[in-house]
Write a protein that holds these residues in place. Sequence first.
Motif, PDB file in Angstrom:
ATOM      1  N   LYS A 298      50.124  43.425  44.392  1.00  0.00           N
ATOM      2  CA  LYS A 298      49.828  42.954  45.744  1.00  0.00           C
ATOM      3  C   LYS A 298      48.406  43.301  46.201  1.00  0.00           C
ATOM      4  O   LYS A 298      47.973  42.859  47.266  1.00  0.00           O
ATOM      5  CB  LYS A 298      50.834  43.558  46.736  1.00  0.00           C
ATOM      6  N   LEU A 299      47.683  44.125  45.399  1.00  0.00           N
ATOM      7  CA  LEU A 299      46.330  44.516  45.784  1.00  0.00           C
ATOM      8  C   LEU A 299      45.330  43.408  45.485  1.00  0.00           C
ATOM      9  O   LEU A 299      45.529  42.588  44.575  1.00  0.00           O
ATOM     10  CB  LEU A 299      45.922  45.802  45.055  1.00  0.00           C
ATOM     11  N   ASP A 300      44.249  43.404  46.245  1.00  0.00           N
ATOM     12  CA  ASP A 300      43.188  42.409  46.049  1.00  0.00           C
ATOM     13  C   ASP A 300      42.236  42.925  44.970  1.00  0.00           C
ATOM     14  O   ASP A 300      41.236  43.582  45.248  1.00  0.00           O
ATOM     15  CB  ASP A 300      42.445  42.164  47.368  1.00  0.00           C
ATOM     16  N   MET A 301      42.573  42.645  43.720  1.00  0.00           N
ATOM     17  CA  MET A 301      41.775  43.089  42.576  1.00  0.00           C
ATOM     18  C   MET A 301      41.232  41.895  41.814  1.00  0.00           C
ATOM     19  O   MET A 301      41.864  40.826  41.791  1.00  0.00           O
ATOM     20  CB  MET A 301      42.628  43.932  41.604  1.00  0.00           C
ATOM     21  N   PRO A 302      40.079  42.042  41.148  1.00  0.00           N
ATOM     22  CA  PRO A 302      39.611  40.971  40.257  1.00  0.00           C
ATOM     23  C   PRO A 302      40.630  40.731  39.142  1.00  0.00           C
ATOM     24  O   PRO A 302      41.289  41.681  38.685  1.00  0.00           O
ATOM     25  CB  PRO A 302      38.304  41.537  39.698  1.00  0.00           C
ATOM     26  N   PRO A 303      40.773  39.494  38.702  1.00  0.00           N
ATOM     27  CA  PRO A 303      41.783  39.186  37.675  1.00  0.00           C
ATOM     28  C   PRO A 303      41.651  40.019  36.410  1.00  0.00           C
ATOM     29  O   PRO A 303      42.655  40.428  35.818  1.00  0.00           O
ATOM     30  CB  PRO A 303      41.557  37.696  37.394  1.00  0.00           C
ATOM     31  N   LEU A 306      43.070  43.528  37.106  1.00  0.00           N
ATOM     32  CA  LEU A 306      44.526  43.485  37.212  1.00  0.00           C
ATOM     33  C   LEU A 306      45.160  43.293  35.840  1.00  0.00           C
ATOM     34  O   LEU A 306      46.167  43.927  35.512  1.00  0.00           O
ATOM     35  CB  LEU A 306      44.945  42.362  38.157  1.00  0.00           C
TER      36      LEU A 306
END
Length: 346
Positions: A298-303, A306
């Motif tokens: 659910k975190l806003d991480m670069p693909p 992640l």
Amino acid sequence: MDVSNDPAAKAMDSDAAARALALAASSTLPWVEKYRPSSLDELVAHEDIVSILTTLIESNKLPHLLFYGPPGTGKTSTILACARKLYGPTFSSMTLELNASDDRGIDVVRDQIKEFAGTKRLFSSGVKLVILDEADAMTSDAQFALRRVIERHTRHTRFCLICNYVGKIIPALQSRCTRFRFAPLRPDQIRSRLAHVIASEKVDATPAGEQAILNLGQGDMRRVLNLLQSTHMAHVKVDEDTVYLTAGAPLVSDVDAAQQWLMTGNIRDVVNLMQNMTVTKGYAIGDMITELTLRIIKLDMPPTVLAHLLEALSDIEHRMAFGGTEQLQLAALVGAFIIARHMMGS
């Protein structure tokens, strides 16, 4: 008036004794069995499957069946409800229920199943039903023998195979059965049955406690009811903390703390903090990985970051499953997050 020789009085006494025995037996039953649906109308999910099975039963065209899906999704309850609808009072004499995880050899197929399927019906009409639970635990030889038994006795007997992993059932058996997949139950489907059990058993449960049971149940009704009963027996009140303590799962506050350490702390401090938490509170690394995985998705991480984290966590879980040392895998968990932080900073 002397009622010692009165047949009516004796009958009333025997009925009262029978009711008392039945009540005592029901009070000691696990809630999973006590609240198991006894008819198709009581099932809380899989409306399409229930509708198809009802039509097949009413038209007297029931085929061989293969139920597969995760545990606790209603496979056994569904076929037992079908059997009661199909046979009524003769349910027990027309149905053979076996657990293939215990009786999984070829001798069971040759002896018990073959004998039951080959016995002619004297006073009952319709086909017999053989329910083979956990059929994916059967040996290959037993499955091939079962294929021949199914072919030979199709005229008078129907078979229902129940398993978690359909890939472990040989193609020859799959092709002879109508397959139904039972998906994990949705929270809204479980919630109504959970509320019914809570009300019937007079459980002191908070909304947060119910939600915690749903979260830990993961669509498994059996797990939900067992966790509710265990928490109720161990604690006066069923709330979020008591549910997690009973299940041995990491508390939400502890997962929050672990996530904060992993995202901001230095490697030595985080390893020490995580080791101290898992030792003092008895948490399993696998449970912590499961909770952290749900968080990082659910975190806003670069693909790319992640993808690195998910791959690293899956490798750690795989090594844990094959006997990896928890201390080393915990260090690998911290290292995976340190690398992810450097990837985001570069």
